[in-house]
Enzyme design. Structure first.
Site, PDB file in Angstrom:
ATOM      1  CE  LYS A 267      -7.623 -13.959  -2.893  1.00  0.00           C
ATOM      2  NZ  LYS A 267      -7.220 -13.449  -4.203  1.00  0.00           N
TER       3      LYS A 267
ATOM      4  N   GLY B  26      -4.516  -7.164  -4.552  1.00  0.00           N
ATOM      5  CA  GLY B  26      -5.461  -6.285  -5.250  1.00  0.00           C
ATOM      6  C   GLY B  26      -6.330  -5.487  -4.297  1.00  0.00           C
TER       7      GLY B  26
ATOM      8  NE  ARG C 294      -2.939  -5.121 -12.089  1.00  0.00           N
ATOM      9  CZ  ARG C 294      -3.722  -6.141 -11.785  1.00  0.00           C
ATOM     10  NH1 ARG C 294      -4.731  -6.467 -12.562  1.00  0.00           N
ATOM     11  NH2 ARG C 294      -3.478  -6.855 -10.697  1.00  0.00           N
TER      12      ARG C 294
ATOM     13  N   GLY D 249      -0.944 -12.228  -6.513  1.00  0.00           N
ATOM     14  CA  GLY D 249      -0.507 -13.626  -6.486  1.00  0.00           C
ATOM     15  C   GLY D 249       0.978 -13.772  -6.739  1.00  0.00           C
TER      16      GLY D 249
HETATM   17  P1  ADP Z   1      -5.966  -9.113  -1.451  1.00  0.00           P
HETATM   18  O1  ADP Z   1      -6.693  -8.883  -2.764  1.00  0.00           O
HETATM   19  O2  ADP Z   1      -5.455  -7.828  -0.863  1.00  0.00           O
HETATM   20  O3  ADP Z   1      -4.929 -10.181  -1.556  1.00  0.00           O
HETATM   21  P2  ADP Z   1      -8.008 -10.949  -0.536  1.00  0.00           P
HETATM   22  O4  ADP Z   1      -8.512 -11.029  -1.941  1.00  0.00           O
HETATM   23  O5  ADP Z   1      -7.380 -12.138   0.068  1.00  0.00           O
HETATM   24  O6  ADP Z   1      -7.038  -9.673  -0.398  1.00  0.00           O
HETATM   25  O7  ADP Z   1      -9.210 -10.566   0.424  1.00  0.00           O
HETATM   26  C1  ADP Z   1      -9.972  -9.397   0.247  1.00  0.00           C
HETATM   27  C2  ADP Z   1     -11.403  -9.632   0.666  1.00  0.00           C
HETATM   28  O8  ADP Z   1     -11.453 -10.159   1.968  1.00  0.00           O
HETATM   29  C3  ADP Z   1     -12.193  -8.350   0.689  1.00  0.00           C
HETATM   30  O9  ADP Z   1     -13.199  -8.428  -0.297  1.00  0.00           O
HETATM   31  C4  ADP Z   1     -12.803  -8.316   2.090  1.00  0.00           C
HETATM   32  O10 ADP Z   1     -14.144  -7.948   2.098  1.00  0.00           O
HETATM   33  C5  ADP Z   1     -12.669  -9.761   2.523  1.00  0.00           C
HETATM   34  N1  ADP Z   1     -12.639  -9.866   3.977  1.00  0.00           N
HETATM   35  C6  ADP Z   1     -11.711  -9.418   4.812  1.00  0.00           C
HETATM   36  N2  ADP Z   1     -12.033  -9.702   6.092  1.00  0.00           N
HETATM   37  C7  ADP Z   1     -13.204 -10.364   6.045  1.00  0.00           C
HETATM   38  C8  ADP Z   1     -14.064 -10.930   7.036  1.00  0.00           C
HETATM   39  N3  ADP Z   1     -13.743 -10.870   8.324  1.00  0.00           N
HETATM   40  N4  ADP Z   1     -15.177 -11.560   6.614  1.00  0.00           N
HETATM   41  C9  ADP Z   1     -15.488 -11.615   5.304  1.00  0.00           C
HETATM   42  N5  ADP Z   1     -14.724 -11.091   4.340  1.00  0.00           N
HETATM   43  C10 ADP Z   1     -13.614 -10.472   4.698  1.00  0.00           C
HETATM   44 MG    MG Z   2      -8.307  -9.967  -3.731  1.00  0.00          MG
END
Ligand code: ADP
Ligand code: MG
Length: 400
Positions: free
Chosen positions: A198, A351, A38, A374
């Site tokens: 999420k 992230g 960043r 976000g």
């Molecule tokens: P981003 O930061 O890219 O928006 P999120 O924060 O929504 O993504 O999700 C990332 C997290 O989701 C990671 O820590 C990953 O371990 C978790 N994750 C992905 N698939 C699964 C799963 N099937 N079960 C538990 N955790 C998961």
């Molecule tokens: Mg995340």
């Protein structure tokens, strides 16, 4: 969309003091910056301002401090920024106040003063107009380059934009242009890959893409809210209960839509969320008791990779599995590699998704990597970003 006269490229900054809001919210460990992505992303605007003879009062938030937690001081960020700029960065002892005002006044052209963590001030997240005024008193004009914070109306991202002539920084401008193009004018077919944990955060964007995308590929923990909504067994998989009802609505809406909504057809299971747990491949998606789905399976990877390869545009947010654990990284790696190879225009955000791309060494093969998780989702949903709106409103006032 562009920012026209609200872009920093058009601002007359020579010999003036600029309050620059950047997104320098980086991870720290033992008083050192562990990932400077960043900070690097903020360099072009900082360098442009310095080259044009402005002095810079730089401000960002860092983490979520309770009070003035010294562990979340900006000092390590200033040190790393100084190394990257190959120029000294002065460190202010606070966010605002008489001492900071004096330091700001003494800045020469090209010099940089880094304010303390904006969230040391309780007025920051309340968008307190008093704090916005105090921040404004430090400079002649304001530039916002913190796209990753632009979905929040805080004093340093929104309030202050109404107190000074306000401009978009180069990063914020590029983010808005790239993401708006995917949202409003994508080269077809648009293939959207969504995963992560999420669901409720991302459901709005699914809704929107059911109107504009040709294909939606779902993975990550998110798929279990859908499977649960379909009445399947999910074992111990991570299911966001709040997401299940929304998933049901999405499934219903998808039936009547021209968008193809794809869910995994096989899974990689573990006993628990751990790298040395027992692992099993499941040819199907009904997760037995005592197991949790932690990644998509190889058939799903192959199918998703094929869709991605045929896309005119790909938008990716959210890992396909628990990629931090090596046995469950295959789905995310497979999809990331497919996106890296894809001939279409590729954009990724989030992230953890971006961290995965960096971990796999694929980041430089993606056309645009958003620094705002976000914020990028809210923009995609069609919601207004207060930090961006304030720049446009301010310009209308100045011109009108
Ligand atoms: P981003 O930061 O890219 O928006 P999120 O924060 O929504 O993504 O999700 C990332 C997290 O989701 C990671 O820590 C990953 O371990 C978790 N994750 C992905 N698939 C699964 C799963 N099937 N079960 C538990 N955790 C998961
Ligand atoms: Mg995340």
């Amino acid at each position: 969309m562009g920012f026209g006269k609200a872009s920093v490229r058009d601002a007359d900054v020579a010999g003036r003091r600029v309050l620059l809001r950047a997104d320098l919210n980086v991870p720290l460990e033992g008083g050192k910056v562990t990932d400077d992505t960043r900070i690097r992303a903020s360099l072009p605007t900082i360098e442009l301002l310095r080259e044009r003879g402005a002095s810079i009062v730089l401000v960002s938030h860092l983490g979520r401090p309770k009070d003035r937690d010294p562990e979340l001081s900006m000092a390590p960020v200033g040190a790393r920024l100084g190394e990257l700029l190959e120029a000294p960065v002065k460190q202010a002892p606070a966010v605002v106040g008489p001492e900071v005002e004096m330091m700001a006044r003494e800045l020469a052209a090209g010099e940089v003063l880094l304010l303390e963590n904006s969230r040391y001030e309780p007025g920051e997240t309340k968008n307190d107009p008093e704090l916005a005024k105090q921040l404004a008193s430090l400079a002649d004009l304001y530039v916002n380059d913190a796209f990753g914070s632009s979905h929040r109306a805080h004093a340093s991202t929104e309030g202050v934009a109404h107190q000074l002539p306000a401009y978009a920084g180069l990063l914020l401008e590029r983010e808005v242009i790239e993401l708006t193009r995917v949202r409003d004018d994508p080269e077809a077919p648009l293939v959207v890959v969504l995963g992560g944990a999420k669901v409720t955060d991302k459901i709005g964007v699914i809704d929107r893409f059911l109107e504009t995308a040709q294909e939606l590929l779902i993975g990550g923990a998110m798929c279990f809210s859908f499977f649960k909504a379909e009445g399947r067994d999910t074992g111990n998989s991570l299911v966001e209960e709040e997401g299940v009802e929304r998933a049901r609505e999405i499934l219903k809406k998808a039936e009547g839509s021209e968008t193809m909504l794809h869910l995994p057809e096989d899974l990689c299971l573990g006993r628990e969320f751990s790298a040395d747990t027992e692992v099993e491949l499941l040819n199907g998606v009904d997760v037995p008791e005592g197991w949790m789905g932690l990644d998509i399976g190889s058939n799903t990877i192959a199918k998703y990779a094929k869709r991605i390869g045929g896309a005119g545009t790909v938008f990716w947010n959210g890992p396909m599995g628990a990629f931090e654990l090596e046995p469950f990284a295959g789905g995310t790696r497979g999809v990331a590699e497919a996106i890296a190879r894809a001939p279409g225009y590729t954009v990724a955000g989030g992230g953890d998704s971006v961290a995965a791309l960096v971990q796999f060494g694929l980041a430089d093969r993606i056309d645009w990597i958003s620094t705002g998780g976000g914020a990028s989702l809210e923009l995609m949903e069609g919601r207004r970003l207060p930090g961006v709106e304030a720049l446009l409103d301010a310009k209308e006032l100045a011109n009108g």
